[in-house]
Write an enzyme that holds these catalytic residues in place. Structure first.
Site, PDB file in Angstrom:
ATOM      1  N   ASP A 279       0.828  -1.204   0.000  1.00  0.00           N
ATOM      2  CA  ASP A 279       0.000   0.000   0.000  1.00  0.00           C
ATOM      3  C   ASP A 279       0.865   1.257   0.000  1.00  0.00           C
ATOM      4  O   ASP A 279       1.924   1.300   0.626  1.00  0.00           O
ATOM      5  CB  ASP A 279      -0.904  -0.008   1.237  1.00  0.00           C
ATOM      6  CG  ASP A 279      -2.100   0.911   1.091  1.00  0.00           C
ATOM      7  OD1 ASP A 279      -2.575   1.092  -0.047  1.00  0.00           O
ATOM      8  OD2 ASP A 279      -2.577   1.434   2.112  1.00  0.00           O
TER       9      ASP A 279
ATOM     10  N   ASP B  49       1.708   4.961  -5.736  1.00  0.00           N
ATOM     11  CA  ASP B  49       1.189   6.229  -5.209  1.00  0.00           C
ATOM     12  C   ASP B  49       2.168   7.365  -5.494  1.00  0.00           C
ATOM     13  O   ASP B  49       3.067   7.644  -4.710  1.00  0.00           O
ATOM     14  CB  ASP B  49       0.934   6.096  -3.710  1.00  0.00           C
ATOM     15  CG  ASP B  49       0.376   7.377  -3.102  1.00  0.00           C
ATOM     16  OD1 ASP B  49       0.112   8.338  -3.862  1.00  0.00           O
ATOM     17  OD2 ASP B  49       0.205   7.420  -1.872  1.00  0.00           O
TER      18      ASP B  49
ATOM     19  N   GLU C 121      -3.789   6.561  -7.214  1.00  0.00           N
ATOM     20  CA  GLU C 121      -4.614   7.533  -6.504  1.00  0.00           C
ATOM     21  C   GLU C 121      -4.546   8.888  -7.207  1.00  0.00           C
ATOM     22  O   GLU C 121      -3.583   9.623  -7.033  1.00  0.00           O
ATOM     23  CB  GLU C 121      -4.104   7.649  -5.062  1.00  0.00           C
ATOM     24  CG  GLU C 121      -4.840   8.607  -4.176  1.00  0.00           C
ATOM     25  CD  GLU C 121      -4.266   8.593  -2.764  1.00  0.00           C
ATOM     26  OE1 GLU C 121      -4.677   7.727  -1.978  1.00  0.00           O
ATOM     27  OE2 GLU C 121      -3.398   9.432  -2.456  1.00  0.00           O
TER      28      GLU C 121
ATOM     29  N   HIS D 133      -7.079  10.220   4.794  1.00  0.00           N
ATOM     30  CA  HIS D 133      -6.285   9.346   5.649  1.00  0.00           C
ATOM     31  C   HIS D 133      -6.199   9.993   7.029  1.00  0.00           C
ATOM     32  O   HIS D 133      -5.987  11.187   7.147  1.00  0.00           O
ATOM     33  CB  HIS D 133      -4.877   9.176   5.084  1.00  0.00           C
ATOM     34  CG  HIS D 133      -4.852   8.470   3.762  1.00  0.00           C
ATOM     35  ND1 HIS D 133      -5.309   7.188   3.611  1.00  0.00           N
ATOM     36  CD2 HIS D 133      -4.427   8.872   2.537  1.00  0.00           C
ATOM     37  CE1 HIS D 133      -5.164   6.820   2.348  1.00  0.00           C
ATOM     38  NE2 HIS D 133      -4.637   7.824   1.679  1.00  0.00           N
TER      39      HIS D 133
ATOM     40  N   ALA E 117     -11.186   4.779   5.454  1.00  0.00           N
ATOM     41  CA  ALA E 117     -12.503   4.261   5.843  1.00  0.00           C
ATOM     42  C   ALA E 117     -12.614   3.903   7.321  1.00  0.00           C
ATOM     43  O   ALA E 117     -13.640   3.366   7.737  1.00  0.00           O
ATOM     44  CB  ALA E 117     -12.832   3.031   4.994  1.00  0.00           C
TER      45      ALA E 117
ATOM     46  N   ASN F 175      -9.971  -0.131   2.269  1.00  0.00           N
ATOM     47  CA  ASN F 175      -8.739  -0.130   3.048  1.00  0.00           C
ATOM     48  C   ASN F 175      -9.024   0.330   4.478  1.00  0.00           C
ATOM     49  O   ASN F 175      -9.665   1.363   4.681  1.00  0.00           O
ATOM     50  CB  ASN F 175      -7.711   0.813   2.425  1.00  0.00           C
ATOM     51  CG  ASN F 175      -7.078   0.247   1.179  1.00  0.00           C
ATOM     52  OD1 ASN F 175      -7.620  -0.646   0.537  1.00  0.00           O
ATOM     53  ND2 ASN F 175      -5.924   0.783   0.810  1.00  0.00           N
ATOM     54  N   VAL F 176      -8.513  -0.423   5.440  1.00  0.00           N
ATOM     55  CA  VAL F 176      -8.710  -0.102   6.857  1.00  0.00           C
ATOM     56  C   VAL F 176      -7.368  -0.194   7.567  1.00  0.00           C
ATOM     57  O   VAL F 176      -6.592  -1.122   7.328  1.00  0.00           O
ATOM     58  CB  VAL F 176      -9.727  -1.066   7.505  1.00  0.00           C
ATOM     59  CG1 VAL F 176      -9.821  -0.823   9.005  1.00  0.00           C
ATOM     60  CG2 VAL F 176     -11.096  -0.917   6.854  1.00  0.00           C
TER      61      VAL F 176
ATOM     62  N   ARG G  38      -6.434   2.111  11.123  1.00  0.00           N
ATOM     63  CA  ARG G  38      -6.485   2.380  12.561  1.00  0.00           C
ATOM     64  C   ARG G  38      -7.575   1.607  13.294  1.00  0.00           C
ATOM     65  O   ARG G  38      -7.415   1.287  14.479  1.00  0.00           O
ATOM     66  CB  ARG G  38      -6.660   3.885  12.794  1.00  0.00           C
ATOM     67  CG  ARG G  38      -5.465   4.690  12.306  1.00  0.00           C
ATOM     68  CD  ARG G  38      -5.585   6.160  12.620  1.00  0.00           C
ATOM     69  NE  ARG G  38      -4.463   6.900  12.054  1.00  0.00           N
ATOM     70  CZ  ARG G  38      -4.247   8.185  12.251  1.00  0.00           C
ATOM     71  NH1 ARG G  38      -5.094   8.882  12.987  1.00  0.00           N
ATOM     72  NH2 ARG G  38      -3.208   8.777  11.697  1.00  0.00           N
TER      73      ARG G  38
END
Length: 302
Positions: free
Chosen positions: A86, A116, A146, A192, A225, A245-246, A248
């Site tokens: 990522d 990215d 992105e 983010h 998200a 995407n997750v 935290r």
């Protein structure tokens, strides 16, 4: 049409299946073995497809050790799980990561990489993305990009909070699809890190227009998200999102258990409790994005 070298790619079918069956693939960012175990165990318990996400930090910190461990765990799982790099923001790291996955080494590596280049100007972003997508594709690796900048700070991601925020347009989406990417992570109000006092403010109409423009050619990915509700996820999935995407929401459980119990439990028990807490958080995400139980259907269709 995917690059010929992507015919046996393990990750592409996940998003294709998710899009056609109206759910999303849980893509969980982790930093350690506990996180890898939590995702594998959650996916097997919930019978859900999944992705393990590592940041470039994992390569800088441990060379190929975490990558090989995660990739091997993915392939040994009883449900479809793939490995994704990522927010790879350094061209040299991207090439290094892609080379870890070369078939002639007979060792597993990344199934997909997020190229990215969003911290560059738009023109440079497009140029570098096209070049790096070709490099990854030649090694059988799917790619994500992105357009615009999804502002905020996240562990492992270069902070863009001081840069002017740019929301993705359908026209920009077309330009990025032309680079050869497989997945697109649009900016439509998602960020983010922390959302601030106003909370989540998503432009669903913008997401819908992007989906109408390019959704049949690339998978749409939702970043930022962590604080989202099931209702928000449903609205995004209705508008084409096939990967969520997750970070935290899962990794905060690691920090919480460590703060509360470090020093009061044997180290072995502490690691077990951390893994269990992270697994529970992953399973909650799977329920929210409706991936629970979908692995069986995926495997039946193969």
């Amino acid at each position: 049409m995917p690059h010929p070298s992507l015919k046996s790619n393990r990750a592409l079918p996940l998003l294709t299946f998710a899009r056609t069956h109206s759910f999303a693939i849980p893509a969980i960012c982790v930093y350690n073995l506990e996180g890898i175990l939590a995702i594998i165990r959650a996916a097997e318990h919930k019978r859900s497809p999944a992705m393990i996400l590592l940041f470039p930090w994992a390569i800088q910190y441990a060379d190929s050790l975490l990558v090989r461990t995660a990739a091997s765990a993915c392939r040994a799982a009883s449900v479809p799980i793939t490995l994704h790099l990522d927010h790879a923001q350094d061209p040299e790291i991207i090439k290094r990561a892609a080379d870890l996955s070369r078939s002639e080494t007979h060792e597993p590596g990344f199934d997909s990489i997020m190229v990215d280049m969003s911290h560059f100007s738009k023109e440079e972003n497009l140029r570098l993305t096209r070049e790096l997508v070709a490099y990854c594709n030649a090694r059988g690796i799917a790619t994500e990009a992105e357009p615009g900048r999804i502002e905020g700070g996240e562990d492992g991601v270069q902070d863009t909070v001081d840069l002017e925020g740019v929301l993705t347009t359908p026209e920009e989406s077309e330009e990025f699809v032309a680079t050869g990417i497989n997945w697109l992570a649009p900016a439509f109000g998602n960020v983010h890190g922390n959302y601030g006092p106003r909370g989540v403010q998503l432009d669903y109409e913008r997401l819908q227009r992007i989906n109408e423009a390019v959704g049949e050619r690339v998978g749409l990915v939702l970043h930022g998200a962590d604080p989202f509700t099931k209702e928000i996820f449903e609205k995004c999935i209705e508008r084409g999102v096939a990967k969520v995407n997750v970070n935290r929401a899962v990794n905060n459980e690691y920090v919480k258990v460590m703060r509360e119990k470090a020093g009061s439990l044997p180290i072995t028990r502490l690691h077990e409790e951390v893994t269990n807490a992270m697994q529970a958080a992953v399973e909650k995400i799977m329920d929210m994005i409706d991936s629970t139980g979908k692995a069986e259907f995926m495997m039946d269709e193969k």
